[in-house]
Design a protein around this motif. Structure first.
Motif, PDB file in Angstrom:
ATOM      1  N   ARG A 106       0.804  -1.221   0.000  1.00  0.00           N
ATOM      2  CA  ARG A 106       0.000   0.000   0.000  1.00  0.00           C
ATOM      3  C   ARG A 106       0.837   1.270   0.000  1.00  0.00           C
ATOM      4  O   ARG A 106       0.494   2.263  -0.655  1.00  0.00           O
ATOM      5  N   GLU A 107       1.928   1.236   0.746  1.00  0.00           N
ATOM      6  CA  GLU A 107       2.762   2.432   0.824  1.00  0.00           C
ATOM      7  C   GLU A 107       3.323   2.773  -0.560  1.00  0.00           C
ATOM      8  O   GLU A 107       3.383   3.942  -0.946  1.00  0.00           O
ATOM      9  N   ILE A 108       3.716   1.744  -1.288  1.00  0.00           N
ATOM     10  CA  ILE A 108       4.254   1.966  -2.645  1.00  0.00           C
ATOM     11  C   ILE A 108       3.146   2.438  -3.578  1.00  0.00           C
ATOM     12  O   ILE A 108       3.355   3.313  -4.414  1.00  0.00           O
ATOM     13  N   GLN A 109       1.958   1.863  -3.435  1.00  0.00           N
ATOM     14  CA  GLN A 109       0.824   2.320  -4.250  1.00  0.00           C
ATOM     15  C   GLN A 109       0.599   3.820  -4.067  1.00  0.00           C
ATOM     16  O   GLN A 109       0.403   4.557  -5.037  1.00  0.00           O
ATOM     17  N   ARG A 110       0.625   4.265  -2.808  1.00  0.00           N
ATOM     18  CA  ARG A 110       0.373   5.690  -2.523  1.00  0.00           C
ATOM     19  C   ARG A 110       1.473   6.567  -3.123  1.00  0.00           C
ATOM     20  O   ARG A 110       1.194   7.608  -3.737  1.00  0.00           O
ATOM     21  N   GLU A 111       2.714   6.113  -2.955  1.00  0.00           N
ATOM     22  CA  GLU A 111       3.854   6.873  -3.458  1.00  0.00           C
ATOM     23  C   GLU A 111       3.776   7.024  -4.997  1.00  0.00           C
ATOM     24  O   GLU A 111       3.969   8.114  -5.540  1.00  0.00           O
ATOM     25  N   THR A 138      -7.712   7.510  -1.149  1.00  0.00           N
ATOM     26  CA  THR A 138      -7.730   8.074  -2.503  1.00  0.00           C
ATOM     27  C   THR A 138      -8.151   9.542  -2.464  1.00  0.00           C
ATOM     28  O   THR A 138      -7.491  10.413  -3.049  1.00  0.00           O
ATOM     29  N   ILE A 139      -9.235   9.808  -1.754  1.00  0.00           N
ATOM     30  CA  ILE A 139      -9.742  11.189  -1.666  1.00  0.00           C
ATOM     31  C   ILE A 139      -8.716  12.090  -0.959  1.00  0.00           C
ATOM     32  O   ILE A 139      -8.454  13.216  -1.394  1.00  0.00           O
ATOM     33  N   ALA A 140      -8.109  11.572   0.108  1.00  0.00           N
ATOM     34  CA  ALA A 140      -7.129  12.378   0.849  1.00  0.00           C
ATOM     35  C   ALA A 140      -5.944  12.748  -0.042  1.00  0.00           C
ATOM     36  O   ALA A 140      -5.482  13.898  -0.040  1.00  0.00           O
ATOM     37  N   ILE A 141      -5.473  11.796  -0.813  1.00  0.00           N
ATOM     38  CA  ILE A 141      -4.331  12.065  -1.704  1.00  0.00           C
ATOM     39  C   ILE A 141      -4.732  13.061  -2.793  1.00  0.00           C
ATOM     40  O   ILE A 141      -3.989  13.995  -3.112  1.00  0.00           O
TER      41      ILE A 141
END
Ligand SMILES: [Zn+2]
Ligand SMILES: [Zn+2]
Length: 262
Positions: A106-111, A138-141
């Motif tokens: 997940r961390e890599i997905q966000r990055e 998703t919304i936060a990003i």
């Protein structure tokens, strides 16, 4: 005329009969298609662009799907940047988060999501977003890192979630799920989506609408989704076709992007 704003024509299930698929689509009015460029992930990220080069009515996006986030290298971003200049590339995606499969940490997905938002901005491309069991992140990003146009693809959320996405200025694209018996909340969301923010898609070869559910989906089948969507919104399929086509053109083929289409 209708536009399928999201499908995967590079899928191996279309390898044998892609031309016939596009002929069938045009025969029922689906005369433009945006094929998604994520393929099987890096290093091969130009498959959609190659298809768009072969067919005048096909446009392409570029990007790395959250499933493939862990395959990204510096080279990938350079490759995406180069492909972004292609005249048939009209969107960036599908990018986002998928916590259902967790194929990438997940961390890599966000990055990778954040990095691609930066790149889409640099290339002046609207984004197409994939989010599954990851709505809040998703919304936060997006709130923190995105100012611009985009599409929540295959929107299957609640009316409240639709409002959150609309507040961010996003368009909502409805697909085959809208026709499923259990999708009452999705239909409710479709009812409240403004005329100028609605799109249709297939996500072919996945998620065929009723009565084709379970079969290989293809752009021509989108007429079933359009019928249902028109019924839900109290309009006609013809009016909805005009509306969604205009929205797609404004979003992806806008004058600022004039050199991007033929
Ligand atoms: Zn998706
Ligand atoms: Zn997709």
């Amino acid at each position: 005329m209708l536009v399928d704003s999201h499908c995967h024509l590079d899928d191996e299930r279309f390898a044998e009969d892609l031309e016939a698929v596009l002929v069938r689509a045009a025969a029922v009015g689906v005369s433009r298609v945006l094929t998604i460029g994520t393929g099987d992930g890096p290093p091969e990220i130009d498959r959609a662009v190659r298809i768009a080069e072969r067919f005048q009515q096909v446009y392409a996006s570029i990007g790395v799907h959250p499933h493939d986030a862990s395959k990204v290298t510096r080279q990938t971003y350079d490759d995406l940047r180069a492909l972004g200049a292609h005249h048939k590339v009209v969107a960036f995606g599908e990018i986002g988060l998928d916590y259902h499969y967790d194929f990438s940490p997940r961390e890599i997905q966000r990055e990778v999501f954040v990095e691609q938002l930066r790149l889409a901005r640099e290339l002046h491309l609207p984004i197409t977003i994939h989010t599954r069991e990851a709505w809040d992140d998703t919304i936060a990003i997006l709130r923190e890192h995105w100012q611009g146009q985009g599409i929540m693809h295959c929107f299957t959320g609640t009316p409240a979630q639709a409002k959150e996405a609309l507040e961010l200025g996003l368009h909502l694209a409805y697909g085959g799920v809208l026709t499923f018996k259990t999708a009452e909340e999705v239909r409710e969301a479709a009812r409240i989506t403004p005329d100028d923010r609605i799109l249709v898609e297939t996500d072919a070869p996945y998620l065929a609408p009723i009565p084709f559910r379970g079969k290989r989906n293809e752009p021509s089948m989108m007429v079933e989704t359009v019928k249902k969507l028109a019924e839900v919104r109290g309009t006609s399929p013809e009016e909805l076709a005009v509306l969604t086509t205009n929205n797609f053109e404004r979003l992806c083929l806008r004058p600022a992007n004039a050199t991007r289409y033929t």
